[in-house]
Design an enzyme around this catalytic site. Structure first.
Site, PDB file in Angstrom:
ATOM      1  N   ASP A 134      -5.721   6.289   1.383  1.00 31.47           N
ATOM      2  CA  ASP A 134      -5.861   7.124   2.587  1.00 31.47           C
ATOM      3  C   ASP A 134      -4.981   8.382   2.593  1.00 31.47           C
ATOM      4  OD1 ASP A 134      -7.479   5.051   3.414  1.00 31.47           O
ATOM      5  OD2 ASP A 134      -5.985   4.150   4.729  1.00 31.47           O
ATOM      6  N   ASP A 136      -2.102   8.814   3.901  1.00 35.69           N
ATOM      7  CA  ASP A 136      -1.627   9.048   5.273  1.00 35.69           C
ATOM      8  C   ASP A 136      -0.127   8.808   5.396  1.00 35.69           C
ATOM      9  OD1 ASP A 136      -1.822   6.357   4.802  1.00 35.69           O
ATOM     10  OD2 ASP A 136      -2.741   5.853   6.712  1.00 35.69           O
ATOM     11  N   ARG A 178      -9.636   5.254   7.246  1.00 31.74           N
ATOM     12  CA  ARG A 178      -9.216   4.737   8.553  1.00 31.74           C
ATOM     13  C   ARG A 178      -9.098   5.908   9.537  1.00 31.74           C
ATOM     14  NH1 ARG A 178      -6.837  -0.538   8.861  1.00 31.74           N
ATOM     15  NH2 ARG A 178      -6.213  -0.371   6.693  1.00 31.74           N
TER      16      ARG A 178
END
Ligand code: F6P
Length: 329
Positions: A134, A136, A178
Site C-alpha cells: 500500500d 502508506d 485499502r
C-alpha cells in the site's frame, strides 16, 4: 534494554499482509546477522509464532533460493493474543528463554504498532522494515512490495485495455491499497487512465460523470477509470452504479484486480530495497539505533522512531492529480 547491551541473538518475523520482497528482506536480515557472528532465528506467522513459541534457528542455507519468491517463507497471520499485554508477556518469555535480544518486524503500520508496544514494555529492541504493497507509511520513499504490486496492476490493466479498445467500452478497474491511493495513482498514470479516484483527493462525481458524458457524445468511447478499493464511492462497483444511473447508454464493465496484486516474483526495485533495508536493520540493532523503522529517503537510509512510523501517513501531492487531468485530456 539499555542501549549499551550488545544484541547477540536476533529474531525476524513477517506480519500483516504479505508483500513481494519480504523473502528478500528475511534473507538479508539472516545473512547479515550470520556475517556478524550473531545467532539468527525465524518466527513463524508473525506475532502468533512469538506467542505460540514457533521460533527456530536460521542459517544462511535456510534462506537460499528465496530472493525471487513472492509471499513470505515465514508466513503471516493476525494474532489477537498479541493485542493484549498477557500475550505480549508470553511472547517475551519465549524470546528470553532462547536469549533472543533483538527483533526485526517486517510489515505495515499495524505491525509497527505491536512492535512499538512490545519494545516499550519489555527489554527487547525492535526494528521495523516497511513491508506493504500500500505504501502508506511515512519516513520512506518506498515500501517493500509496492513496486511489484504496481507493475502487476499495470500488466493487468494493459490487457484490459486491449479488450476495452476492441469493444469501445468504459472500464472501471479497482486496485488495492485499502485507504491509500498510491497503487491507483501509479498504475493509473502508468496505463493512461482518464480518471483516477483516490481517498486522499476529493472526487467531484458530477464532474466525472459530465466528462464521461461529453466523451460519449464525441464518440470517445474507450475510457479507463482506476479506483482505489477504499474510495468513498464504494470502489469500482459503487462508481459503476453511479455512472450507469447517469449515462444508461454507456457500455460499462467493472474489474476488481484483488489479491493478484499481492503475489508474484518481486521486481528488481523491491529485491534491492528489501536487501538494503534488511542489512541496515541488523546494523541498527548492533549500533544501538533501536526501535526505529528503516526507510529510504532520497536514496539514503532514513530512520523513523516506530511511534512516528505508525502515526504518520504520506501525503499525495496535488501536482500528481493535475498531471492525471492534463494527460487525460
Ligand atoms: O494492506 C495490504 C492489503 O493488500 C490492502 O491493500 C488490502 O486492503 C488488504 O491488504 C486486504 O487484506 P486481506 O488479505 O486480509 O483481505
Amino acid at each position: 534494554m539499555s542501549k549499551k547491551t550488545q544484541v547477540t541473538k536476533i529474531g525476524v518475523l513477517t506480519s500483516g499482509g504479505d508483500a513481494p520482497g519480504m523473502n528478500a528482506a528475511i534473507r538479508a536480515v539472516i545473512r547479515t546477522g550470520n556475517y556478524y557472528g550473531l545467532e539468527m532465528f525465524g518466527v513463524m506467522r508473525g506475532y502468533a509464532g512469538l506467542v505460540e513459541d514457533d521460533i527456530f534457528p536460521m542459517d544462511n542455507r535456510s534462506v537460499a533460493n528465496i530472493i525471487q519468491r513472492g509471499g513470505t517463507i515465514l508466513k503471516t497471520a493476525r494474532c489477537k493474543e498479541f493485542y493484549e499485554y498477557e500475550g505480549r508477556k508470553i511472547a517475551y518469555e519465549n524470546l528470553k528463554k532462547r536469549g533472543i535480544n533483538g527483533l526485526v518486524v517486517i510489515g505495515g503500520d499495524g505491525s509497527f504498532n505491536g512492535a512499538q508496544k512490545f519494545s516499550n514494555e519489555f527489554d527487547i529492541p525492535c526494528i521495523g522494515l516497511p513491508g506493504t504493497i500500500d505504501k502508506d507509511i511515512a519516513g520512506t520513499d518506498f515500501t517493500i512490495g509496492f513496486d511489484t504490486a504496481v507493475n502487476t496492476a499495470i500488466e493487468a490493466i494493459d490487457k484490459i485495455r486491449d479488450t476495452m479498445d476492441a469493444h469501445d467500452r468504459l472500464f472501471i478497474v479497482e486496485v488495492m491499497g485499502r485507504d491509500a491511493g498510491y497503487i491507483a495513482l501509479h498504475s493509473g498514470v502508468g496505463t493512461g487512465a482518464e480518471n483516477i479516484l483516490i481517498p486522499e483527493a476529493e472526487t467531484d462525481m458530477d464532474q466525472l460523470v459530465a466528462s464521461l458524458y461529453e466523451k460519449e457524445k464525441r464518440k470517445k468511447l474507450v475510457n479507463l477509470v482506476v479506483v482505489t478499493e477504499g474510495d468513498k464511492y464504494g470502489g469500482a462497483s459503487g462508481v459503476a452504479k453511479i455512472v450507469k444511473e447517469k449515462i444508461p447508454q454507456a457500455d460499462v464493465r467493472v474489474c476488481i484486480l484483488g489479491h493478484i496484486q499481492r503475489g508474484g516474483a518481486p521486481s528488481s526495485l523491491d529485491r534491492f530495497i528489501a536487501s538494503r533495508m534488511g542489512y541496515h536493520a541488523v546494523e541498527c540493532l548492533l549500533n544501538g539505533t533501536h526501535n526505529v523503522m528503516v526507510g529510504i529517503v532520497n536514496n539514503h537510509m532514513h530512520y523513523t522512531p516506530l511511534n512516528k512510523a505508525i502515526k504518520a501517513k504520506q501525503k499525495i501531492s496535488e501536482d500528481w492529480m493535475k498531471i492525471v487531468k492534463v494527460l487525460a485530456s
